[in-house]
Write an enzyme that holds these catalytic residues in place. Structure first.
Site, PDB file in Angstrom:
ATOM      1  N   ASP A 252      54.225  41.860  65.970  1.00 43.58           N
ATOM      2  CA  ASP A 252      54.624  40.839  65.004  1.00 43.58           C
ATOM      3  C   ASP A 252      55.527  41.486  63.944  1.00 43.58           C
ATOM      4  O   ASP A 252      55.260  42.596  63.474  1.00 43.58           O
ATOM      5  CB  ASP A 252      53.391  40.213  64.342  1.00 43.58           C
ATOM      6  CG  ASP A 252      53.723  38.922  63.612  1.00 43.58           C
ATOM      7  OD1 ASP A 252      53.291  37.855  64.066  1.00 43.58           O
ATOM      8  OD2 ASP A 252      54.451  38.981  62.581  1.00 43.58           O
ATOM      9  N   ILE A 253      56.575  40.781  63.581  1.00 43.89           N
ATOM     10  CA  ILE A 253      57.557  41.327  62.643  1.00 43.89           C
ATOM     11  C   ILE A 253      56.989  41.432  61.220  1.00 43.89           C
ATOM     12  O   ILE A 253      57.474  42.226  60.411  1.00 43.89           O
ATOM     13  CB  ILE A 253      58.840  40.447  62.681  1.00 43.89           C
ATOM     14  CG1 ILE A 253      60.062  41.245  62.274  1.00 43.89           C
ATOM     15  CG2 ILE A 253      58.699  39.188  61.859  1.00 43.89           C
ATOM     16  CD1 ILE A 253      61.374  40.547  62.591  1.00 43.89           C
TER      17      ILE A 253
ATOM     18  N   GLY B 132      49.340  25.744  60.551  1.00 43.46           N
ATOM     19  CA  GLY B 132      50.480  26.508  60.041  1.00 43.46           C
ATOM     20  C   GLY B 132      51.332  27.138  61.126  1.00 43.46           C
ATOM     21  O   GLY B 132      51.973  28.168  60.891  1.00 43.46           O
ATOM     22  N   GLN B 133      51.351  26.530  62.318  1.00 47.71           N
ATOM     23  CA  GLN B 133      52.189  27.092  63.377  1.00 47.71           C
ATOM     24  C   GLN B 133      53.648  27.074  62.940  1.00 47.71           C
ATOM     25  O   GLN B 133      54.174  26.038  62.527  1.00 47.71           O
ATOM     26  CB  GLN B 133      52.017  26.289  64.685  1.00 47.71           C
ATOM     27  CG  GLN B 133      52.813  26.885  65.843  1.00 47.71           C
ATOM     28  CD  GLN B 133      52.544  26.185  67.182  1.00 47.71           C
ATOM     29  OE1 GLN B 133      51.797  25.209  67.259  1.00 47.71           O
ATOM     30  NE2 GLN B 133      53.178  26.689  68.228  1.00 47.71           N
TER      31      GLN B 133
ATOM     32  N   HIS C 270      51.777  31.138  71.393  1.00 48.05           N
ATOM     33  CA  HIS C 270      51.526  32.576  71.234  1.00 48.05           C
ATOM     34  C   HIS C 270      50.121  32.795  70.721  1.00 48.05           C
ATOM     35  O   HIS C 270      49.562  31.956  70.008  1.00 48.05           O
ATOM     36  CB  HIS C 270      52.547  33.223  70.285  1.00 48.05           C
ATOM     37  CG  HIS C 270      52.667  32.536  68.958  1.00 48.05           C
ATOM     38  ND1 HIS C 270      53.415  31.387  68.777  1.00 48.05           N
ATOM     39  CD2 HIS C 270      52.120  32.812  67.749  1.00 48.05           C
ATOM     40  CE1 HIS C 270      53.331  31.000  67.518  1.00 48.05           C
ATOM     41  NE2 HIS C 270      52.542  31.857  66.864  1.00 48.05           N
TER      42      HIS C 270
ATOM     43  N   HIS D 215      47.948  35.553  68.516  1.00 50.67           N
ATOM     44  CA  HIS D 215      47.965  36.729  67.650  1.00 50.67           C
ATOM     45  C   HIS D 215      46.801  37.633  68.053  1.00 50.67           C
ATOM     46  O   HIS D 215      45.664  37.159  68.153  1.00 50.67           O
ATOM     47  CB  HIS D 215      47.766  36.324  66.187  1.00 50.67           C
ATOM     48  CG  HIS D 215      48.836  35.448  65.620  1.00 50.67           C
ATOM     49  ND1 HIS D 215      49.835  35.921  64.801  1.00 50.67           N
ATOM     50  CD2 HIS D 215      49.070  34.115  65.757  1.00 50.67           C
ATOM     51  CE1 HIS D 215      50.623  34.916  64.440  1.00 50.67           C
ATOM     52  NE2 HIS D 215      50.179  33.813  65.009  1.00 50.67           N
TER      53      HIS D 215
HETATM   54  P1  AMP Z   1      52.562  31.188  63.799  1.00 48.54           P
HETATM   55  O1  AMP Z   1      53.570  30.313  64.472  1.00 48.54           O
HETATM   56  O2  AMP Z   1      52.278  30.762  62.395  1.00 48.54           O
HETATM   57  O3  AMP Z   1      51.291  31.363  64.587  1.00 48.54           O
HETATM   58  O4  AMP Z   1      53.161  32.651  63.643  1.00 48.54           O
HETATM   59  C1  AMP Z   1      54.398  33.059  64.165  1.00 48.54           C
HETATM   60  C2  AMP Z   1      54.455  34.563  64.035  1.00 48.54           C
HETATM   61  O5  AMP Z   1      55.661  35.015  64.610  1.00 48.54           O
HETATM   62  C3  AMP Z   1      54.429  35.073  62.579  1.00 48.54           C
HETATM   63  O6  AMP Z   1      53.317  35.964  62.419  1.00 48.54           O
HETATM   64  C4  AMP Z   1      55.765  35.794  62.440  1.00 48.54           C
HETATM   65  O7  AMP Z   1      55.680  36.947  61.634  1.00 48.54           O
HETATM   66  C5  AMP Z   1      56.111  36.125  63.892  1.00 48.54           C
HETATM   67  N1  AMP Z   1      57.538  36.275  64.172  1.00 48.54           N
HETATM   68  C6  AMP Z   1      58.535  35.404  63.852  1.00 48.54           C
HETATM   69  N2  AMP Z   1      59.716  35.869  64.295  1.00 48.54           N
HETATM   70  C7  AMP Z   1      59.461  37.063  64.910  1.00 48.54           C
HETATM   71  C8  AMP Z   1      60.271  38.031  65.570  1.00 48.54           C
HETATM   72  N3  AMP Z   1      61.602  37.873  65.690  1.00 48.54           N
HETATM   73  N4  AMP Z   1      59.672  39.133  66.080  1.00 48.54           N
HETATM   74  C9  AMP Z   1      58.342  39.297  65.952  1.00 48.54           C
HETATM   75  N5  AMP Z   1      57.520  38.417  65.356  1.00 48.54           N
HETATM   76  C10 AMP Z   1      58.068  37.318  64.833  1.00 48.54           C
END
Ligand code: AMP
Ligand code: ZN
Length: 114
Positions: A30-31, A93-94, A100, A102
């Site tokens: 995760d970034i 909060g997606q 995906h 986590h």
């Molecule tokens: P969520 O949709 O809230 O479950 O989380 C989306 C996750 O994707 C967040 O934790 C972001 O930090 C991660 N994210 C978004 N863009 C990138 C990327 N380019 N590379 C890696 N992780 C990412």
């Protein structure tokens, strides 16, 4: 899907720190990590949310869990534990609408989440 950031990572159009890859699944860091270990496990095919899965995806979801376990074991997390979680939709909060999970580990995690 054209404008999906995770599809772009699958196609290597956007860089990511890939930890594991096979024909169905990609695992990358995760970034914005929220813990010492914070990985994302995604199906390579575009599925927006958990609600878009159907019976034919049960093998894929089982496989993602197997990959999560294998990666976690290789990272030495078997004893300390981890959290595997998928945010689905607005109230969770997606932010990225490509399914995906986590994988979060490496520190004591609070429960319940916010
Ligand atoms: P969520 O949709 O809230 O479950 O989380 C989306 C996750 O994707 C967040 O934790 C972001 O930090 C991660 N994210 C978004 N863009 C990138 C990327 N380019 N590379 C890696 N992780 C990412
Ligand atoms: Zn996608």
């Amino acid at each position: 899907m054209q404008d999906c950031i995770f599809c772009k990572i699958v196609k290597k159009e956007i860089a990511a720190e890939v930890i594991f890859e096979d024909e169905q699944v990609l695992v990358f860091k995760d970034i914005k990590p929220v813990a010492p270990t914070h990985l994302l496990l995604i199906p390579k095919k575009h599925v927006p949310t958990l609600f878009d899965l159907d019976e034919s995806d049960s093998g894929l979801i089982g496989h993602i869990h197997q990959v999560a376990i294998k990666v976690a074991q290789e990272m030495g997390l078997s004893n300390s534990g981890l959290r595997l979680v998928s945010n689905c939709g607005r109230d969770a909060g997606q932010m990225v609408y490509h399914l995906h999970y986590h994988l979060i580990a490496g520190r004591p995690l609070q429960w319940p989440p916010g």
